[in-house]
Design a protein around this motif. Structure first.
Motif, PDB file in Angstrom:
ATOM      1  N   LEU A 404       0.899  -1.262   0.046  1.00 36.21           N
ATOM      2  CA  LEU A 404       0.060   0.070   0.620  1.00 36.21           C
ATOM      3  C   LEU A 404       0.983   1.235  -0.043  1.00 36.21           C
ATOM      4  N   GLY A 405       1.885   1.023   1.007  1.00 37.84           N
ATOM      5  CA  GLY A 405       2.281   2.410   1.137  1.00 37.84           C
ATOM      6  C   GLY A 405       3.437   2.743  -0.584  1.00 37.84           C
ATOM      7  N   SER A 406       3.494   1.440  -1.624  1.00 34.38           N
ATOM      8  CA  SER A 406       4.763   1.800  -2.922  1.00 34.38           C
ATOM      9  C   SER A 406       3.524   2.279  -3.875  1.00 34.38           C
ATOM     10  N   VAL A 407       2.322   1.496  -4.051  1.00 32.62           N
ATOM     11  CA  VAL A 407       1.554   2.228  -4.611  1.00 32.62           C
ATOM     12  C   VAL A 407       0.784   3.831  -4.399  1.00 32.62           C
ATOM     13  N   LEU A 417      -4.129  13.469  -6.553  1.00 30.49           N
ATOM     14  CA  LEU A 417      -4.536  13.238  -5.487  1.00 30.49           C
ATOM     15  C   LEU A 417      -5.588  12.596  -5.622  1.00 30.49           C
ATOM     16  N   GLU A 418      -6.579  12.324  -6.767  1.00 31.31           N
ATOM     17  CA  GLU A 418      -7.604  11.420  -6.230  1.00 31.31           C
ATOM     18  C   GLU A 418      -7.425  10.397  -5.779  1.00 31.31           C
ATOM     19  N   GLU A 419      -6.559   9.430  -6.765  1.00 33.32           N
ATOM     20  CA  GLU A 419      -6.188   7.834  -6.924  1.00 33.32           C
ATOM     21  C   GLU A 419      -5.926   7.406  -5.698  1.00 33.32           C
ATOM     22  N   PHE A 423      -6.627   5.675  -1.983  1.00 34.51           N
ATOM     23  CA  PHE A 423      -5.459   4.651  -1.053  1.00 34.51           C
ATOM     24  C   PHE A 423      -5.433   4.846   0.290  1.00 34.51           C
ATOM     25  N   HIS A 424      -5.862   6.233   0.267  1.00 31.81           N
ATOM     26  CA  HIS A 424      -5.782   6.835   1.674  1.00 31.81           C
ATOM     27  C   HIS A 424      -7.156   6.228   2.735  1.00 31.81           C
ATOM     28  N   GLY A 425      -8.130   6.128   2.149  1.00 32.83           N
ATOM     29  CA  GLY A 425      -9.077   5.923   2.523  1.00 32.83           C
ATOM     30  C   GLY A 425      -9.101   4.084   2.978  1.00 32.83           C
ATOM     31  N   ARG A 426      -8.573   3.314   2.136  1.00 28.12           N
ATOM     32  CA  ARG A 426      -8.301   2.431   2.164  1.00 28.12           C
ATOM     33  C   ARG A 426      -7.421   1.954   2.760  1.00 28.12           C
TER      34      ARG A 426
END
Length: 773
Positions: A404-407, A417-419, A423-426
């Motif tokens: 997750l940190g890598s993506v 920023l949108e994507e 991932f922040h939400g995930r």
């Protein structure tokens, strides 16, 4: 001749009692011999996990033996425990007519190893007598389930229970338990008890003692225990070598490895792995070749370590040879080896080979997917990294903190920023945000996407911060040109006793450069070497060249370059040349241009910047000569382009671009803006046009620069109240910078432009850079 196993191994019914002494039965039919025979069968079938045969034998015993020996029933209970059938073991124990100490320990072992701690404790409390085995089973039961404190309490109760039952298994179990939990102080106390009870000479106790000290980083204590043991086996040698290597004591590990009376494949793998972890990749490769010559078996762990070494060296030819050896030895389908191959090819900058290897893997786990996601990101294929992450999720593989940190880092590189926010939400939903790798990536994401307030908020919420956390925020503020905030953060980082690295200093020096803090930058550059022991690399020298030249101190920049221990790279010379264009210093500009052409004849920056300088002076003959030289050498200028994201789609624009389906609306919006801008006092700076054309044509060319087209698109489609985010691959020109300031005032919109150098936040007719970029 082969007989059916039941005909050979199970004789006709023999109805005898345990205390009956048959007078004339053959030896095989006596009770003790029958029990031993059946116990041998139980052992055989436990090893093969043959559940049915164990149950059939149990049934046969019930039918044929009226009162089986306790010894036989104990073995049956043990067998059911080994095949994880705790209910049968429990029922059999409850029905036993007579139980001995071994019976109680056997059922206790079944519950201890199966993890049924409630039953384990219940049996323990019912035991009429307890011995060392009973206490050891309680301790190991808790330890195996990660309940270290309960295991420690059991050990203390064991000591209170006269302590007479302590044995080598007790001490070995406790040392492993303390080592796994990082209880160094308790480990030392147990070491003292080992000596007190006279177990220090046992290998079974000495080995975990050496391992405990080695894992804790106390290599000298581990060596002392190792040397005091009267005898040592290969396992202990391997443990000591690993301890030396973990502590960076490579010379000692080499010496011990050479002195080993015998070496197994684990010994060689330990050395190879340790050398790789200590940055001695070339030596690891040499040792691997020697291991092959010894004819030892090479397993997945050896391949994993040596492929890491190849990746570290970017030794793709050696990596390919090892790949061939992997195929020949039938390890290519091993998921661990396949993942290591993907990682190796990615680090060798051959993403195609990494993709091919990944696609051919029959099985993929989280490590495999992470290797591919990280590989894409490391090689600049950030969009592919995001796509691979999504494919991983569709395949039902859940990400870990590293994936997750890598993506998220890839989203930061894309300024998406949108994507990144998705991932922040995930990360919030999955709880992975608590991992520092994910939190650091999010701080970097928002910093690189221009939302420095959110970046700082996330930083403040982190319960644990490391050097990477501070560096991410320092770099974020530096990109915005907020020099005071950057320097303040850097000083706070030092107050927290954290050691800045080269990346941190790049952020600090670039902040000083963008704010014109020349003297401050010089002080930090000197402290980097003298106080923090960071050796300058080209990035730091480029920052210093930028620091002097951006502030107009071009002679100092030239003097600094001439005193450098190495020659600037293309970016360094282009930085100086760009400032020469800005400040109109043709003499130093020519020197920088000639140096850049000598270093990289195909780099277009030299031609473009010199062309710009001559066009400002009106020397069109020289402009034409430079353009001919570019054409003759096949040098092409990278076309400027800007892009903006709307509804999950990226809209890309180049200068004077009319390929968009919304071109009519965009150009109409620009016409309206230009009229309002002129009313606000805007005067086009035609010196930024490097073409010999009429003044009106120059103004038209300026009006249709790619960033203006992207901004117009944003004004049309991005709802009011939301910032307009534009990314440009080149540096924003001076005229577009002035125009965007006026547009932000006219439209009352926030416009964030990320160019090749930094962020520009335009708001109310002002830019965050303070017109110094």
């Amino acid at each position: 001749m082969r007989f059916h196993i039941w005909k050979l191994e199970l004789r006709p019914p023999v109805n005898i009692k345990a205390d009956q002494q048959p007078a004339k039965f053959p030896p095989l039919n006596t009770m003790s011999h029958i029990s031993n025979h059946y116990c041998s069968l139980l052992k055989l079938w436990c090893e093969s996990q043959n559940h049915n045969k164990i149950k059939k034998l149990h049934c046969f015993i019930i039918k044929t033996i009226t009162n089986p020996e306790t010894f036989l029933l104990n073995n049956l209970i043990n067998s059911y425990g080994k095949i994880n059938n705790t209910s049968y073991a429990h029922n059999l124990f409850d029905q036993m007519p007579q139980r001995n100490q071994f019976s109680w320990n056997t059922i206790l072992s079944v519950y201890s190893k199966s993890g049924n701690l409630a039953r384990m404790l219940e049996v323990f409390n019912r035991m009429p007598n307890r011995d060392g085995v009973s206490w050891n089973l309680i301790i190991s039961g808790y330890a195996s389930r990660g309940l270290g404190m309960d295991g420690l309490k059991a050990y203390k109760l064991m000591l209170e229970d006269r302590g007479m039952s302590l044995n080598r298994i007790t001490f070995s179990t406790m040392l492993i338990l303390c080592s796994d939990n990082g209880w160094i102080r308790m480990s030392r106390q147990i070491h003292g008890q080992v000596v007190k009870w006279g177990f220090e000479s046992y290998i079974f106790v000495g080995s975990p003692l050496v391992d405990m000290y080695a894992k804790a980083g106390f290599a000298y204590e581990a060596e002392k225990v190792f040397n005091e043991l009267p005898e040592r086996n290969v396992v202990m040698y391997n443990t000591m070598i690993m301890g030396f290597l973990r502590s960076g004591m490579v010379r000692e590990s080499r010496s011990l490895f050479q002195d080993m009376p015998e070496k197994d494949s684990i010994s060689w793998t330990t050395m190879i792995t340790g050398l790789t972890q200590n940055g001695l990749d070339r030596e690891a490769l040499v040792l691997f070749r020697k291991m092959r010559l010894e004819g030892l078996a090479i397993d997945q762990f050896t391949f994993g370590s040596i492929l890491t070494a190849c990746g570290g060296l970017q030794a793709i030819e050696e990596g390919k040879q090892i790949h061939g050896y992997i195929v020949r030895t039938y390890h290519s389908e091993n998921v661990f080896v396949g993942s290591a191959l993907v990682d190796m090819y990615s680090k060798c900058r051959n993403i195609k080979y990494a993709e091919t290897t990944f696609s051919r893997m029959p099985n993929k786990n989280i490590v495999s997917w992470t290797a591919m996601v990280v590989g894409y990101g490391q090689n600049g294929f950030s969009e592919e990294a995001v796509k691979a992450f999504c494919d991983m999720q569709r395949n039902g593989v859940e990400p870990d903190d590293f994936t997750l940190g890598s993506v998220i880092s890839s989203c930061a590189n894309l300024a998406s920023l949108e994507e990144g926010a998705q991932f922040h939400g995930r990360a919030l939903v999955s709880g992975l945000i608590s991992f520092i790798t994910v939190s650091n990536a999010l701080v970097t994401l928002y910093g690189k996407c221009g939302n420095i307030e959110e970046s700082h908020r996330l930083f403040d919420e982190m319960s644990v911060k490391d050097e990477v956390s501070w560096t991410a925020l320092v770099s974020g503020y530096a990109q915005f040109g907020k020099a005071n905030e950057t320097i303040d953060l850097f000083e706070k980082m030092l107050e927290h006793s954290l050691q800045p690295d080269g990346v941190t200093f790049v952020g600090v020096l670039s902040a000083c450069s963008r704010a014109g803090l020349v003297e401050k930058g010089k002080i930090y550059f000197e402290s980097m070497v003298k106080e923090h022991g960071v050796t300058p690399i080209l990035d730091h020298y480029t920052c210093m060249i930028d620091l002097f030249s951006r502030s107009g101190r071009l002679l100092e920049a030239k003097d600094f370059i001439q005193k450098m221990p190495c020659t600037p790279d293309a970016i360094g010379w282009a930085t100086l040349l760009s400032s020469c264009r800005t400040h109109g210093n043709m003499e130093i500009g020519k020197w920088a241009s000639e140096s850049l052409l000598e270093l990289d004849p195909e780099n277009p920056a030299s031609y473009v910047l010199l062309t710009s300088m001559y066009s400002v002076k009106g020397d069109w003959a020289e402009v034409a000569r430079l353009r001919r030289a570019m054409r003759d050498r096949g040098v092409r200028k990278e076309p400027g382009c800007s892009w903006i994201k709307y509804k999950n789609r990226v809209h890309i624009f180049s200068a004077d671009d009319k390929s968009s389906p919304f071109s009519d609306q965009i150009y109409a919006e620009l016409e309206k803006l230009n009229a309002k801008m002129i009313d606000e006092g805007y005067v086009p700076d035609v010196t930024h046009v490097m073409h010999k054309v009429e003044e009106s044509d120059k103004i038209k060319l300026l009006n249709h620069h790619s960033e203006r087209l992207a901004i117009a698109f944003g004004l049309i489609f991005i709802p009011p109240g939301l910032p307009i985010r534009v990314v440009k691959n080149l540096r924003v020109c001076g005229d577009c910078h002035s125009a965007t300031k006026i547009i932000s005032k006219i439209t009352q919109r926030e416009i964030l432009v990320r160019d090749a150098v930094r962020f520009h936040l335009f708001k109310d007719g002002k830019c965050s850079c303070g017109d110094f970029w």
